[in-house]
Structure formats: structure tokens, C-alpha cells
Design an enzyme around this catalytic site. Sequence first.
Site, PDB file in Angstrom:
ATOM      1  CG  ASP A 292       0.331  -0.030 -25.958  1.00  0.00           C
ATOM      2  OD1 ASP A 292       0.423   1.200 -25.822  1.00  0.00           O
ATOM      3  OD2 ASP A 292      -0.701  -0.669 -25.681  1.00  0.00           O
TER       4      ASP A 292
ATOM      5  CG  ASP B  62      -1.823   1.201   1.307  1.00  0.00           C
ATOM      6  OD1 ASP B  62      -1.772   2.046   0.369  1.00  0.00           O
ATOM      7  OD2 ASP B  62      -2.573   1.316   2.292  1.00  0.00           O
TER       8      ASP B  62
ATOM      9  CG  HIS C 296      -5.979   3.146 -24.195  1.00  0.00           C
ATOM     10  ND1 HIS C 296      -5.238   2.406 -23.307  1.00  0.00           N
ATOM     11  CD2 HIS C 296      -7.125   3.488 -23.535  1.00  0.00           C
ATOM     12  CE1 HIS C 296      -5.890   2.293 -22.160  1.00  0.00           C
ATOM     13  NE2 HIS C 296      -7.040   2.944 -22.274  1.00  0.00           N
TER      14      HIS C 296
END
Length: 372
Positions: free
Chosen positions: A164, A68, A134
Site C-alpha cells: 500500500d 453526492d 488488499h
Amino acid sequence: MENRKPSRSAGPLAGLRVVEFAGLGPAPFACMLLSDMGADVVTIERTGKEIGDSTDFIARGRTVVIADLKNANSRDEVLMLLDEADVLIEGFRPGVMESLGLGPDVLAQRNPGLIYGRITGWGQTGPLSHSAGHDVNYIALTGVLAAIGPGDGPPSIPLNLIGDYAGGSMYLVAGILAALYERQSSGRGQVIDAAITDGTISLMSLFASFALRGRFTERRGANMLDGGTPYYSTYRTADGQYVSIGALEPKFFAELCERVGVSPELRACQFDQTRWPQLRDEFARLFAMRTRDEWAALLEYTDACFAPVLTLSEAMRHPHNVERGAFVEVAGVRQPAPVPKFSRTPAAVQGQAPNEASLLAEVLASWRSQIA
């Protein structure tokens, strides 16, 4: 623990320690490549994230720990792990790591040799740097998408391979390896700002050069390498499948015409654009006379620059790919093999995607003990 890698790789990057902050797309793919080449990649995953999909090939060969990053104690553990790392890879929007107290300036004070790899769509700076996007958006902005597809139709989306992975992951890995080489002389790490748009524009270097020489037009389907020529294209076969031809050089074009049976009057018109519609119709007529596999039996293993258009499952069974070991089995699951091939320090899949998380403290202790 079950999710630990079964054995330490002897690949060319054996001993390299990489910390990956879990994300999507190009950063995980870059880490897969590094792991396949022998790096010890530890992925820091957020709390609540489900772990255990062994079919996630991109996540193979990793150790996963849960942290965390908004909790001070957990973040301190991550910082101690980063103190021992060679490379950090993250793919968050600009400023996110800084807001967590894990920015490059903070980490350079603790670990001056750390290579800090950052990969985003738009880059760390620029008007779009904080905008969502994207692959399709990134290649659209670079001139790539406009250049792919039929001349009488919309641009064709080439999966997410060009942006990508080619423009992003590959350039990130190249940058990391270059920074590691430089560190041997300076002893210092540095930040790598790998923007998918930058890398994709770099991939267009050949066509930018062609354009200056008048050999590339911005009209789709009208160029040498985009299907604009009848001898660098795909054709439908008798069984509804497709074949590809790429006979650019005159000697290969001549062999293709001879083996396929192109009419003699069309064999001299390779560079006569006024005859290209006739030549394309001729190829279409001829290839429609046999099935894809019949053409493969006739043209494969020749210099006709031919290949059948295969599906992914068919590619796994093709004799060339089988002999090359292009696909491997890991825990009974067939998947793309590590590449490239090395003569002395072969790359290898270090295990399937983890099925459970490891304790961060245990990973840190392991790293420290290896140094000692």
C-alpha cells in the site's frame, strides 16, 4: 470554520491544489504526504460519511467537503472545483470515475493542466484490474511475500507497509511530482496509473539483480537480507525482548564480535556458511545473557550495526527519535512528523483531521479569490 487549517503552510508544495476523492489505504496516505509538504488538499467525501476523528493521522491537514457525485448539481460544483485544481487523486476501481462523468478525458477538456493520479492494487489494465484485493494479495503476486519469513514457516505479513504505502503511495507521489515538473514545459497534465503491484515489483529490483548474479535464492530465510545469515538477524534477550544486528561488512562484523564476546575461533567464519549454525548459536547464547536495554547500553552509538527492537510507543521515547523530532504533537496528540526535512521550506502538519465538513462553495470561492 473549526475544521479549516489553522495556517497556510510554507512547505515546498505551498500553493499546490489537490482534490482527493475519499477512499482507503494508499491514496489518503499520499495526500497526507502532499499536505505535510504544503499542498492544499480538499477531500471530497460521500454523503452520510461521519467526520471528526482527530486521531486519524492519515486524514490530517485536509479540508473536507461533502458531495453526492450521483447528483447533477453536486457534481457540477465538484467539476468547478476541479477546474481550479492542479492534482486529482482517486483510488476507485477502473471505470468508476468515468461512470460518474469525472474521467480523465472529460476533465482534460476543462482543465488541460490537471494531473490525474489514479492508484489501485492491480492497475487500470490487465486481467485482474477489476478484481478486489488488499495489500497481502498485491505483495503475494509480486514475489515479495514469498521472500519474507522464516525458512521453516509460512510467509510473514509485513503489515501493509510494502504494498500500500511503499509500492503504492510513494510511487504515486513520485509520479505526481514528476508530472508537475514536466507540466512546467508542456503546460499539460497527464494521467498517472499507479498500480501497487507495479510499484512493489519495482521495489524488488535489487533482489532481481541479485538473482541474476546467483546471490539470491527463492528459498525464504536463506539470503543475506532476510535473516538467512547469523549476522543480519534478530536475537532474544534475557528479558524476553529482542535485538537486531546487521553487521554485513567485515569491519563491522569484527567490531560486533569483539564487543559481544564471540569465541575467537568463530570470528573468522563470517562467510563460511558451513559454520553459520555454530555462529548463530553463539550469538543466541550471548544475547540471552543480558537484557535488551543492557545490550543497548553496550552497543548503541558504536559501529556494531546494532539496534534494540522497540515497540511503537518505545520508539517515540528513544533519544535519537526525540532529537530528530520524528514525532510531533498536534492538538495534544503525538504522531509521526512530516518527512523529509527541508532546509528552507520545512514541511509541517497543517492541522488535525477535520471535525466537520466545509461548504464546497466556500472552498471554491477561496481558491478563486487566491488566483485573482
